[in-house]
Design an enzyme around this catalytic site. Structure first.
Site, PDB file in Angstrom:
ATOM      1  N   PHE A 167      36.057 172.666 -55.748  1.00  0.00           N
ATOM      2  CA  PHE A 167      35.063 172.427 -56.685  1.00  0.00           C
ATOM      3  C   PHE A 167      33.761 171.648 -56.742  1.00  0.00           C
ATOM      4  O   PHE A 167      32.572 171.570 -57.721  1.00  0.00           O
ATOM      5  CB  PHE A 167      35.354 172.537 -58.611  1.00  0.00           C
ATOM      6  CG  PHE A 167      36.254 174.056 -58.411  1.00  0.00           C
ATOM      7  CD1 PHE A 167      36.198 175.806 -58.647  1.00  0.00           C
ATOM      8  CD2 PHE A 167      37.343 173.509 -58.453  1.00  0.00           C
ATOM      9  CE1 PHE A 167      36.784 177.000 -58.416  1.00  0.00           C
ATOM     10  CE2 PHE A 167      38.965 174.503 -58.676  1.00  0.00           C
ATOM     11  CZ  PHE A 167      37.715 176.010 -58.546  1.00  0.00           C
ATOM     12  N   SER A 168      33.555 170.778 -56.183  1.00  0.00           N
ATOM     13  CA  SER A 168      32.877 169.594 -56.246  1.00  0.00           C
ATOM     14  C   SER A 168      30.982 170.025 -55.938  1.00  0.00           C
ATOM     15  O   SER A 168      30.805 169.687 -56.230  1.00  0.00           O
ATOM     16  CB  SER A 168      33.154 168.695 -55.617  1.00  0.00           C
ATOM     17  OG  SER A 168      34.922 167.928 -55.739  1.00  0.00           O
ATOM     18  N   LYS A 170      43.458 160.584 -48.744  1.00  0.00           N
ATOM     19  CA  LYS A 170      43.168 159.064 -49.757  1.00  0.00           C
ATOM     20  C   LYS A 170      43.649 157.414 -49.192  1.00  0.00           C
ATOM     21  O   LYS A 170      43.080 156.714 -49.171  1.00  0.00           O
ATOM     22  CB  LYS A 170      43.844 159.651 -50.650  1.00  0.00           C
ATOM     23  CG  LYS A 170      42.943 160.628 -51.526  1.00  0.00           C
ATOM     24  CD  LYS A 170      43.255 160.935 -53.015  1.00  0.00           C
ATOM     25  CE  LYS A 170      42.398 161.999 -53.691  1.00  0.00           C
ATOM     26  NZ  LYS A 170      42.742 162.271 -54.962  1.00  0.00           N
ATOM     27  N   ASN A 186      39.167 157.846 -52.620  1.00  0.00           N
ATOM     28  CA  ASN A 186      37.788 159.365 -53.356  1.00  0.00           C
ATOM     29  C   ASN A 186      37.474 159.535 -52.707  1.00  0.00           C
ATOM     30  O   ASN A 186      36.463 160.082 -53.156  1.00  0.00           O
ATOM     31  CB  ASN A 186      39.057 160.252 -54.617  1.00  0.00           C
ATOM     32  CG  ASN A 186      38.496 159.344 -55.487  1.00  0.00           C
ATOM     33  OD1 ASN A 186      37.802 157.869 -55.954  1.00  0.00           O
ATOM     34  ND2 ASN A 186      38.416 160.130 -57.106  1.00  0.00           N
ATOM     35  N   GLY A 218      55.536 161.545 -64.278  1.00  0.00           N
ATOM     36  CA  GLY A 218      55.324 161.553 -62.691  1.00  0.00           C
ATOM     37  C   GLY A 218      55.178 160.233 -62.672  1.00  0.00           C
ATOM     38  O   GLY A 218      54.515 159.599 -62.825  1.00  0.00           O
ATOM     39  N   ALA A 219      54.773 160.552 -61.532  1.00  0.00           N
ATOM     40  CA  ALA A 219      54.911 159.073 -60.261  1.00  0.00           C
ATOM     41  C   ALA A 219      54.212 159.284 -59.081  1.00  0.00           C
ATOM     42  O   ALA A 219      54.443 158.672 -58.100  1.00  0.00           O
ATOM     43  CB  ALA A 219      55.870 158.187 -60.794  1.00  0.00           C
ATOM     44  N   GLY A 274      50.670 160.057 -56.563  1.00  0.00           N
ATOM     45  CA  GLY A 274      49.631 159.783 -56.176  1.00  0.00           C
ATOM     46  C   GLY A 274      48.143 159.530 -57.698  1.00  0.00           C
ATOM     47  O   GLY A 274      47.846 158.369 -58.280  1.00  0.00           O
ATOM     48  N   ALA A 275      48.154 160.887 -58.308  1.00  0.00           N
ATOM     49  CA  ALA A 275      47.103 160.673 -59.716  1.00  0.00           C
ATOM     50  C   ALA A 275      47.963 160.078 -60.875  1.00  0.00           C
ATOM     51  O   ALA A 275      46.920 158.773 -60.587  1.00  0.00           O
ATOM     52  CB  ALA A 275      47.072 162.131 -60.149  1.00  0.00           C
ATOM     53  N   GLY A 326      42.657 169.128 -68.250  1.00  0.00           N
ATOM     54  CA  GLY A 326      42.116 168.448 -66.841  1.00  0.00           C
ATOM     55  C   GLY A 326      41.005 169.039 -66.301  1.00  0.00           C
ATOM     56  O   GLY A 326      40.246 168.017 -65.470  1.00  0.00           O
TER      57      GLY A 326
END
Length: 281
Positions: A20-21, A70, A91, A127-128, A130-131, A246
């Protein structure tokens, strides 16, 4: 109109077809009258080095970097922003200095910043991966009261918590199994879900926390942007908690990249409008 003086920026990843970028950035360039164009490039892992060297030779100004590049892209850069180095992933690339940045975390901070500050808050990060890693290092920089990393694989949560402590950005970090999330959320000010739970097409997944286990002073951020209202955010709204969507993280990480490349303040309102149109929101 693209011509010989147009500055090219873009996205490298594999695949990139559904990004979407491009519309978001190209709308921003048009709004400010900047002679730039944003182009997605599908780069296979084995071609990453030649893509980076070729981009520099072609005088491309910058790249966003997505999966699966990345981490591997870092070895082809001359400089790394200090926090990108700590995160261990990039990124955004600015070819002027061959420098890598990570704007994912700042995107999350700014998204939450629309409704509350991070300083002195108790924060639960689910969560743990990349994000989570990118977000947690930026959180640590903002002086929260505590960060609790919860994950199914407790060793990954432990590893991230230890890296955060070793960075000297914060001592107030611990880890646990995501199975114990309800107990942590009851005392939390902010819950950030970095897991893919509820992401399209799995929109009917069970939320990681139900409405009855939330409180109305809680801020709930789900970094998934498709669908816009995830199962978790739906539960948050039911509980009277404050949702952070988000799409906002996607918006602000993009705006940060835009400013790195152009040196101009990003027209965030135009970028958001374009993003919403692209996502049919």
């Amino acid at each position: 109109m693209i011509n010989g003086s147009t500055k090219i920026v873009g996205l490298i990843g594999h695949p990139v077809e559904h990004s979407f970028s491009p519309p978001m950035h190209n709308a921003a360039f048009e709004e400010l009258g900047l002679d730039y164009a944003y182009v997605p490039f599908n780069v296979c892992p084995e071609n990453l080095k030649s893509a980076i060297l070729g981009a520099k030779s072609l005088n491309i100004k910058g790249f966003n970097v997505t999966i699966p590049h990345k981490i591997n892209v870092m070895k082809y850069l001359d400089k790394l922003d200090p926090i990108a180095k700590l995160i261990g992933a990039v990124n955004t690339i600015d070819f002027k200095e061959m420098k890598g940045y990570n704007t994912d975390g700042i995107g999350c901070i700014k998204a939450i910043g629309e409704v509350t500050s991070i300083k002195d808050k108790n924060i639960v990060v689910a969560g743990a991966g990349g994000a989570s890693r990118a977000i947690s290092f930026y959180l640590a920089r903002e002086n929260p009261q505590s960060i609790h990393i919860l994950n199914r694989d407790i060793n990954k949560a432990k590893s991230l918590a230890e890296d955060l402590k070793n960075s000297k950005l914060t001592d107030n970090v611990d880890f646990d199994s995501i199975d114990k999330i309800v107990g942590y959320v009851s005392d939390a000010d902010i819950l950030i879900d970095t897991t893919p739970v509820g992401m399209s097409p799995h929109v009917n997944d069970e939320a990681i926390v139900k409405a009855e286990d939330m409180h109305s002073d809680l801020v709930v951020n789900d970094i998934v942007y498709n669908p816009n209202e995830t199962v978790l955010l739906s539960e948050a709204i039911k509980a009277g908690a404050t949702p952070v969507y988000g799409i906002k993280m996607l918006l602000y990480q993009g705006a940060e990249s835009f400013e790195i490349w152009t040196g101009e303040k990003a027209p965030v309102d135009v970028m958001e409008k374009t993003l919403r149109k692209t996502l049919d929101l």
